[in-house]
Write a protein that holds these residues in place. Structure first.
Motif, short mmCIF file in Angstrom:
data_model
loop_
_atom_site.label_atom_id
_atom_site.label_comp_id
_atom_site.label_asym_id
_atom_site.label_seq_id
_atom_site.Cartn_x
_atom_site.Cartn_y
_atom_site.Cartn_z
N VAL B 13 0.69 -0.96 -0.05
CA VAL B 13 -0.17 0.45 -0.24
C VAL B 13 1.07 1.08 -0.16
O VAL B 13 0.50 2.42 0.38
CB VAL B 13 -0.83 -0.06 1.16
CG1 VAL B 13 -1.85 -0.98 1.45
CG2 VAL B 13 -0.43 -0.17 2.60
N ALA B 14 2.00 0.92 -0.37
CA ALA B 14 3.23 2.49 -0.54
C ALA B 14 3.19 3.85 -1.14
O ALA B 14 3.39 4.84 -1.12
CB ALA B 14 4.32 1.07 -0.99
N ASN B 15 1.74 3.08 -2.37
CA ASN B 15 1.34 4.49 -2.69
C ASN B 15 0.03 4.66 -3.53
O ASN B 15 -0.79 3.26 -2.79
CB ASN B 15 2.38 5.08 -3.97
CG ASN B 15 2.71 3.69 -5.05
OD1 ASN B 15 1.45 2.93 -4.98
ND2 ASN B 15 3.23 3.48 -4.94
N LEU B 16 -0.60 5.11 -4.02
CA LEU B 16 -2.16 5.25 -4.20
C LEU B 16 -2.36 4.22 -5.59
O LEU B 16 -3.58 4.29 -5.90
CB LEU B 16 -2.65 6.41 -4.81
CG LEU B 16 -2.66 7.75 -4.21
CD1 LEU B 16 -3.41 9.35 -4.23
CD2 LEU B 16 -2.88 7.38 -2.22
N SER B 41 -1.48 -1.71 7.21
CA SER B 41 -0.68 -1.35 7.34
C SER B 41 -0.16 -0.36 6.93
O SER B 41 -1.03 0.27 6.39
CB SER B 41 0.74 -2.12 7.21
OG SER B 41 0.91 -3.37 7.09
N ALA B 42 1.13 0.71 7.01
CA ALA B 42 0.74 2.84 7.43
C ALA B 42 1.07 2.18 5.79
O ALA B 42 2.34 1.01 5.79
CB ALA B 42 1.88 3.01 8.07
N MET B 43 1.62 3.26 5.02
CA MET B 43 2.49 3.23 3.81
C MET B 43 3.84 3.53 3.92
O MET B 43 4.25 3.76 4.71
CB MET B 43 1.68 4.58 2.99
CG MET B 43 0.57 4.89 2.35
SD MET B 43 0.02 6.60 2.58
CE MET B 43 0.23 6.64 -0.04
N SER B 44 4.19 2.58 3.05
CA SER B 44 6.10 1.96 3.87
C SER B 44 6.56 3.00 3.59
O SER B 44 6.47 4.15 3.05
CB SER B 44 6.64 1.37 2.76
OG SER B 44 6.75 1.35 1.63
N GLY B 45 7.69 3.54 4.30
CA GLY B 45 8.37 4.59 5.37
C GLY B 45 7.35 5.91 6.35
O GLY B 45 8.06 6.29 6.41
N GLU B 46 6.25 5.90 5.98
CA GLU B 46 5.10 6.39 6.64
C GLU B 46 5.40 6.36 8.25
O GLU B 46 6.23 6.40 8.89
CB GLU B 46 4.12 6.27 7.16
CG GLU B 46 3.49 7.27 5.80
CD GLU B 46 3.88 8.29 5.64
OE1 GLU B 46 3.40 9.35 6.40
OE2 GLU B 46 4.32 9.08 4.38
N THR B 47 5.76 4.77 9.20
CA THR B 47 5.93 4.46 9.92
C THR B 47 7.48 5.13 10.89
O THR B 47 7.24 5.05 11.56
CB THR B 47 5.66 3.24 10.36
OG1 THR B 47 4.31 3.28 9.88
CG2 THR B 47 5.57 3.15 11.74
#
Lengths: 419, 419
Positions: B13-16, B41-47
């Motif tokens: 779910v890394a981007n739209l 999960s959160a978009m990768s990098g966000e957490t």
């Protein structure tokens, strides 16, 4: 324990350094003996990023999900502010809307407060916490969904908390250091006001002085919450900024407190409309439905007065609206004409106008303000296109190119630069 | 209505665009007739960004505020996924931890599930919603604070929901297309497994095959939740990926299912320790207190057996632990020696080792697996430093430089490349 509400907007918490800076201002108030409720916005840019995600996902988005996504920016800042305060040795706890709870209506993205029960936060103050950091701009609906309050929502949250917790004052920290007699970029003689009455602030806010959102001032006025506007980026003390308060707190007020203006105006005139009862409703009904915010309205005096014997009397109607609503207004009126709801010969749009207003609660008891205003404008050769007045405000629509000149002339005429 | 849980990790779910891709996989299951609970999960990098904010604000942060900040990433993805599904015409609603509510313990950043009441989500399914999108990795404590579950929390959330809602299956979408007999980067003959038993997956997970977190497999095993691991980035159908299930569902299983390995191992040997009751406790107690995860333990056979007449018997003790805990282990042992709690002549640390393991439930009923393993390694001239066995696993510690060679030899010896 006396209680203070302090609100920090997006630019005031734009990064970790600024959050620290804001936390130091909170620390000072705690050291002065206050319990503090801090209301925070999202770090500047975050909300726009989240809105971008939503709009990139769905054009006609579900406002419930929009709110759930967009409100998360404030949650981040609230947690970070609580952590920073703890780091300074101040017992602090963050609060998301549902935790307080901030009960609102289910009108997503434009929710209104229903109630803010004090129990949960009061219990924490009793436990020894000194600061409650509340995520602004959000609440929770009766169905348990996240809501947001719409534009200026964090200011409104701050005022609502100040009312609910009977705060001594609600300090709005922002990127300007107070409310001025007019925009200093237009008049070098603009002077910061020490105090201003709610009613005056309301007129200034709605006229385009973007320091405070109208809704938060309305709420403050209703609950008599003393609001202070001051700078996040300067050293501040008890006397910094501008206090927005009940007029009774202002000992001696000038007749005129400020000169407001707005560039984003357009003037629309309908020529040769019927002059009969119900015609105004026929015109402004469709405009309202189309979401056009009509501001000033002027109806010319008809050549012949309406009476039942002379049903054919005609007149002209002029109104102003924000310039970005002109196309919508035009379409609504043309559709109404096509549908036979209204008649007019011609529709003239003038997008080269600006609005200039003088505002002051002193006007109520002083005659001659309008005359002084008009003569000041006449002396500069500024032609007035439309006039509109309220109890504490006189507004005129003029050619946009004269706007700065008009503001300066009025600022001088009412001696606003003098303390 | 049959119900499915589908979990999408950060890269899925890394981007739209990837959220849209994931939503299409959900759509397929809805079209097959399932009600679906999606865990995101959160978009990768966000957490990582949010963790960076927290650590930049406070070194010894309050875990409650850490959780409040960090959990917001999943809320954003949940809202966006719900919006995307709505855009496809699928009635979907997002759920944050407190809305379900996902009740957890108050052990912030490492919270455990207490209960997941079905009422609120079931009510929405009854209203006609087809998908509940749940923010993974989070919950709410008895005090009403946001909690997070720690590493692999979203996988665990997915399994917990599958158990609570009696889901037909829990599909974990990730960036690999299943569980392999060994890492394909080490052996070109690695083969994707169609099915694997919970116990085997547990051994593989804890041995460094990072497809699924140990805790989620444990939970799945306890509640008999059928887990499927499959790729977010490929077209998938009912038979894609690897099914992790009860061994009864696996008709014919090989003796060995996979070869696992870990590079991050270190071996520590204490020479000349006392050989008497209580000495192991005296060594491993301080290590446990220091937070060292001791894995394999070997005690040499003493020259003289312990008995009350010969209290002076000595032996050596060897154990392995993660390489990044070596310094901590060394300090704990040296401190214990200084305090007189343990005695040893010498402490030797070998950080050039790796662990290789063969895993398979078939071992329980088959003899000779260890012999086959040791002979395969001997044939390649690989020296075994430490051996450790469980019911379904045999692990050896070897020189790190032989690791790839050992994995390939074992993969061949047990014919894992053959379907």
């Amino acid at each position: 324990m006396p209680l203070l509400v302090m609100k920090f907007g997006g630019t005031s918490v734009a990064n970790l350094e600024r959050i620290e800076n804001a936390a130091k201002k909170v620390q000072k108030e705690v050291e002065r003996g206050y319990d503090v409720i801090v209301i925070v916005s999202a770090m500047s840019g975050e909300t726009n990023k989240l809105v971008g995600y939503v709009e990139g996902t769905s054009k006609l988005y579900d406002a419930r999900e929009y709110d759930a996504v967009v409100a998360s920016g404030e949650n981040v800042t609230a947690g970070l502010m609580a952590l920073r305060l703890q780091e300074m040795g101040i017992p602090a706890r963050s609060w998301q809307g549902w935790q307080v709870p901030i009960n609102t209506t289910a009108a997503h993205s434009a929710a209104r407060f229903v109630s803010i029960p004090r129990d949960n936060i009061d219990a924490k103050f009793k436990e020894g916490f000194k600061v409650a950091v509340v995520a602004g701009f959000q609440g929770v609906s009766p169905e348990g969904r996240v809501t947001t309050l719409g534009r200026g929502g964090s200011d409104t949250t701050a005022v609502a908390f100040a009312a609910a917790f009977a705060a001594e004052r609600c300090d709005i920290y922002t990127d300007v250091d107070g409310v001025y007699t007019t925009d200093p970029r237009v008049s070098g003689k603009a002077r910061k006001l020490e105090k201003i009455a709610f009613e005056e602030m309301l007129e200034l806010a709605s006229l385009g002085a973007k320091v405070l959102q109208t809704r938060s001032v309305e709420l403050a006025m209703r609950y008599k919450v003393r609001l202070r506007v001051l700078s996040s980026f300067e050293d501040t003390d008890e006397n910094s900024g501008t206090l927005v308060c009940d007029e009774e707190e202002i000992m001696e007020s000038k007749v005129v407190s400020g000169v407001a203006f707005s560039r984003e105006e357009a003037k629309i005139t309908l020529f040769t409309i019927e002059d009969r009862p119900g015609v105004a409703q026929a015109i402004f009904g469709p405009l309202a439905e189309a979401g056009v915010n009509v501001d000033m309205i002027v109806q010319n005096i008809s050549e012949k007065d309406y009476d039942e014997a002379h049903p054919g009397a005609v007149t002209d109607m002029t109104f102003s609206c924000p310039i970005n609503q002109v196309e919508r207004a035009k379409k609504a009126l043309e559709d109404a004409k096509t549908a036979g709801l209204i008649k007019y010969d011609e529709l003239i749009i003038d997008t080269d106008v600006a609005k200039v207003s003088v505002v002051g609660i002193g006007m109520r008891s002083h005659a001659g303000v309008a005359a002084k205003m008009f003569s000041a404008l006449a002396n500069e050769g500024v032609n007035i296109k439309v006039i509109s007045t309220s109890e504490i405000k006189i507004s005129v629509l003029i050619d946009r190119k004269y706007m700065e000149l008009a503001v300066q002339a009025l600022h001088d005429a009412f001696a606003l630069g003098d303390a």
